[in-house]
Design a protein around this motif. Structure first.
Motif, PDB file in Angstrom:
ATOM      1  N   ARG A  47       0.805  -1.218   0.000  1.00 52.56           N
ATOM      2  CA  ARG A  47       0.000   0.000   0.000  1.00 52.56           C
ATOM      3  C   ARG A  47       0.840   1.270   0.000  1.00 52.56           C
ATOM      4  O   ARG A  47       0.345   2.356  -0.311  1.00 52.56           O
ATOM      5  N   TYR A  50       0.672   3.750  -3.039  1.00 56.25           N
ATOM      6  CA  TYR A  50      -0.581   4.511  -3.086  1.00 56.25           C
ATOM      7  C   TYR A  50      -0.578   5.627  -2.047  1.00 56.25           C
ATOM      8  O   TYR A  50      -1.007   6.747  -2.325  1.00 56.25           O
ATOM      9  N   SER A  53       1.906   8.394  -3.244  1.00 55.96           N
ATOM     10  CA  SER A  53       1.408   9.179  -4.382  1.00 55.96           C
ATOM     11  C   SER A  53       0.264  10.092  -3.951  1.00 55.96           C
ATOM     12  O   SER A  53       0.171  11.238  -4.402  1.00 55.96           O
ATOM     13  N   THR A  54      -0.593   9.606  -3.070  1.00 56.31           N
ATOM     14  CA  THR A  54      -1.677  10.464  -2.575  1.00 56.31           C
ATOM     15  C   THR A  54      -1.126  11.605  -1.746  1.00 56.31           C
ATOM     16  O   THR A  54      -1.558  12.753  -1.885  1.00 56.31           O
ATOM     17  N   ALA A  83      -4.657   9.818  -8.056  1.00 64.10           N
ATOM     18  CA  ALA A  83      -3.938   9.175  -6.957  1.00 64.10           C
ATOM     19  C   ALA A  83      -4.882   8.821  -5.815  1.00 64.10           C
ATOM     20  O   ALA A  83      -4.763   7.756  -5.203  1.00 64.10           O
ATOM     21  N   LEU A  86      -6.837   5.685  -6.706  1.00 65.98           N
ATOM     22  CA  LEU A  86      -6.027   4.485  -6.490  1.00 65.98           C
ATOM     23  C   LEU A  86      -5.900   4.166  -5.002  1.00 65.98           C
ATOM     24  O   LEU A  86      -5.987   3.006  -4.598  1.00 65.98           O
ATOM     25  N   ASP A  87      -5.695   5.201  -4.188  1.00 66.69           N
ATOM     26  CA  ASP A  87      -5.550   4.996  -2.755  1.00 66.69           C
ATOM     27  C   ASP A  87      -6.855   4.499  -2.139  1.00 66.69           C
ATOM     28  O   ASP A  87      -6.850   3.570  -1.323  1.00 66.69           O
ATOM     29  N   SER A  90      -7.434   0.939  -2.933  1.00 67.47           N
ATOM     30  CA  SER A  90      -6.560   0.006  -2.223  1.00 67.47           C
ATOM     31  C   SER A  90      -7.099  -0.332  -0.835  1.00 67.47           C
ATOM     32  O   SER A  90      -6.656  -1.299  -0.230  1.00 67.47           O
ATOM     33  N   GLY A  96      -6.885  -3.149  -5.016  1.00 70.58           N
ATOM     34  CA  GLY A  96      -5.605  -2.917  -5.687  1.00 70.58           C
ATOM     35  C   GLY A  96      -5.419  -3.825  -6.883  1.00 70.58           C
ATOM     36  O   GLY A  96      -4.901  -3.414  -7.922  1.00 70.58           O
TER      37      GLY A  96
END
Length: 105
Positions: A47, A50, A53-54, A83, A86-87, A90, A96
């Motif tokens: 994780r 993610y 990037s967030t 981002a 995606l987070d 996840s 994911g």
């Protein structure tokens, strides 16, 4: 449909709202799971990309929206939205894996 003119006229306020929403999402996760368990979850090897990037896109998008820079608000707001998607995915079981499949498609 009514937010489209608002997005075009003042992207910095919309990016600011996106950043506030992201912060509230993560605050809710900390409240639901407890700070220690949530920090452990955010820093697991699968994780961590993610989370990073967030976090990075959050800081850059927030800076662009506070500077009231129209172009950078559009660019980094879109990066932060992607981002955050995606987070958030996840956090869902097998989310994911689904995101990786959709991105490779």
């Amino acid at each position: 449909l009514t937010s489209l003119p608002s997005l075009l006229s003042s992207p910095s306020s919309n990016v600011m709202n996106l950043c506030i929403g992201t912060a509230l999402f993560h605050a809710a996760m900390f409240v639901m799971r407890g700070p220690e368990q949530q920090l452990r979850r955010l820093t697991t090897p699968e994780r961590l990309p993610y989370t990073m990037s967030t976090g990075l896109s959050f800081v850059v998008a927030l800076k662009a929206s506070l500077d009231k820079d129209r172009l950078f608000s559009y660019v980094f707001g879109a990066c932060h939205l992607f981002a955050f998607f995606l987070d958030a995915a996840s956090h869902i079981p097998y989310g994911g894996t689904v995101v990786k499949y959709l991105l490779s498609w």
